[in-house]
Design a protein around this motif. Structure first.
Motif, mmCIF file in Angstrom:
data_model
loop_
_atom_site.group_PDB
_atom_site.id
_atom_site.type_symbol
_atom_site.label_atom_id
_atom_site.label_comp_id
_atom_site.label_asym_id
_atom_site.label_seq_id
_atom_site.Cartn_x
_atom_site.Cartn_y
_atom_site.Cartn_z
ATOM 1 N N GLU A 20 0.778 -1.133 0.079
ATOM 2 C CA GLU A 20 0.223 -0.158 -0.066
ATOM 3 C C GLU A 20 0.707 1.399 -0.065
ATOM 4 O O GLU A 20 0.632 2.175 -0.681
ATOM 5 N N ARG A 21 1.898 1.321 0.662
ATOM 6 C CA ARG A 21 2.843 2.461 0.977
ATOM 7 C C ARG A 21 4.138 2.101 1.414
ATOM 8 O O ARG A 21 4.467 1.148 1.979
ATOM 9 N N ILE A 22 5.138 2.957 0.807
ATOM 10 C CA ILE A 22 6.316 2.976 1.076
ATOM 11 C C ILE A 22 6.579 4.226 2.061
ATOM 12 O O ILE A 22 6.579 5.242 1.244
ATOM 13 N N THR A 23 7.531 4.151 3.200
ATOM 14 C CA THR A 23 7.911 5.251 3.559
ATOM 15 C C THR A 23 9.595 5.204 4.111
ATOM 16 O O THR A 23 9.782 4.022 4.562
ATOM 17 N N VAL A 24 10.200 6.320 3.866
ATOM 18 C CA VAL A 24 11.702 6.108 4.321
ATOM 19 C C VAL A 24 11.732 7.194 5.130
ATOM 20 O O VAL A 24 11.575 8.304 4.985
ATOM 21 N N TYR A 25 12.676 7.015 6.269
ATOM 22 C CA TYR A 25 13.091 7.729 7.360
ATOM 23 C C TYR A 25 14.571 7.683 7.396
ATOM 24 O O TYR A 25 15.261 6.692 7.221
ATOM 25 N N ASP A 26 15.114 8.972 7.725
ATOM 26 C CA ASP A 26 16.495 8.964 7.772
ATOM 27 C C ASP A 26 16.934 8.415 9.444
ATOM 28 O O ASP A 26 15.896 8.156 10.307
ATOM 29 N N LEU A 27 18.181 8.393 9.974
ATOM 30 C CA LEU A 27 18.304 7.825 11.395
ATOM 31 C C LEU A 27 17.982 8.817 12.263
ATOM 32 O O LEU A 27 17.912 8.439 13.413
ATOM 33 N N PHE A 28 17.538 10.253 12.030
ATOM 34 C CA PHE A 28 16.949 11.144 13.097
ATOM 35 C C PHE A 28 15.539 11.076 13.180
ATOM 36 O O PHE A 28 14.904 11.745 13.692
ATOM 37 N N GLY A 29 14.845 10.196 12.049
ATOM 38 C CA GLY A 29 13.354 10.119 12.129
ATOM 39 C C GLY A 29 12.694 11.081 11.368
ATOM 40 O O GLY A 29 11.513 10.820 11.216
ATOM 41 N N ASN A 30 13.425 11.717 10.634
ATOM 42 C CA ASN A 30 12.705 12.643 9.381
ATOM 43 C C ASN A 30 12.371 11.557 8.266
ATOM 44 O O ASN A 30 13.099 10.662 7.700
ATOM 45 N N ARG A 31 10.987 11.946 7.802
ATOM 46 C CA ARG A 31 10.545 11.322 6.675
ATOM 47 C C ARG A 31 11.094 11.790 5.693
ATOM 48 O O ARG A 31 11.183 13.058 5.311
ATOM 49 N N VAL A 32 11.826 11.133 4.665
ATOM 50 C CA VAL A 32 12.382 11.624 3.518
ATOM 51 C C VAL A 32 11.560 11.225 2.014
ATOM 52 O O VAL A 32 11.835 11.874 1.161
ATOM 53 N N PHE A 33 10.812 10.215 2.316
ATOM 54 C CA PHE A 33 9.913 9.710 0.948
ATOM 55 C C PHE A 33 8.863 9.125 1.616
ATOM 56 O O PHE A 33 8.852 8.221 2.591
ATOM 57 N N SER A 34 7.798 9.240 1.198
ATOM 58 C CA SER A 34 6.584 8.576 1.335
ATOM 59 C C SER A 34 5.449 8.661 0.235
ATOM 60 O O SER A 34 5.208 9.498 -0.411
ATOM 61 N N TYR A 51 19.166 4.447 6.032
ATOM 62 C CA TYR A 51 17.813 5.030 5.741
ATOM 63 C C TYR A 51 17.193 3.854 6.040
ATOM 64 O O TYR A 51 17.451 2.634 5.745
ATOM 65 N N ILE A 52 16.017 3.982 6.782
ATOM 66 C CA ILE A 52 15.014 3.032 7.147
ATOM 67 C C ILE A 52 13.775 3.014 6.170
ATOM 68 O O ILE A 52 12.976 4.133 6.168
ATOM 69 N N PHE A 53 13.557 1.883 5.409
ATOM 70 C CA PHE A 53 12.613 1.712 4.380
ATOM 71 C C PHE A 53 11.448 0.887 5.153
ATOM 72 O O PHE A 53 11.517 -0.352 5.732
ATOM 73 N N GLU A 54 10.383 1.511 5.339
ATOM 74 C CA GLU A 54 9.092 0.869 5.733
ATOM 75 C C GLU A 54 8.113 0.452 4.900
ATOM 76 O O GLU A 54 7.700 1.267 4.218
ATOM 77 N N VAL A 55 7.861 -0.737 4.701
ATOM 78 C CA VAL A 55 6.930 -1.290 3.545
ATOM 79 C C VAL A 55 5.733 -1.732 4.282
ATOM 80 O O VAL A 55 5.713 -2.652 4.815
ATOM 81 N N GLU A 56 4.520 -1.105 3.863
ATOM 82 C CA GLU A 56 3.103 -1.252 4.384
ATOM 83 C C GLU A 56 2.298 -2.030 3.436
ATOM 84 O O GLU A 56 2.083 -1.373 2.496
#
Length: 71
Positions: A20-34, A51-56
């Motif tokens: 449904e969605r992909i969200t990417v965060y840097d190590l400071f918790g800032n969302r850089v892509f959604s 970077y942390i890729f969260e795949v939903e």
């Protein structure tokens, strides 16, 4: 599947069916892509780092993967 790791200017994603969605965060918790699933995400403007890729998926059980951006 998210590759390559490490990556430089692009990250490729495979098997996006049911995602449904992909969200990417840097190590400071800032969302850089959604956004909606894409086969390729341009990372050329991102700083080097991890970077942390969260795949939903539609079923709600997110998965997380760390990707190193290095040039």
């Amino acid at each position: 599947k998210i590759y390559p790791n490490p990556a430089s200017n692009y990250v490729n994603l495979e098997n996006l069916k049911g995602i449904e969605r992909i969200t990417v965060y840097d190590l400071f918790g800032n969302r850089v892509f959604s956004g909606a699933p894409q086969n390729r995400i341009n990372t050329s403007l991102w700083s080097d780092g991890i970077y942390i890729f969260e795949v939903e998926p539609q079923n709600g059980n997110s998965t997380i993967e760390k990707i190193l951006i290095a040039r």
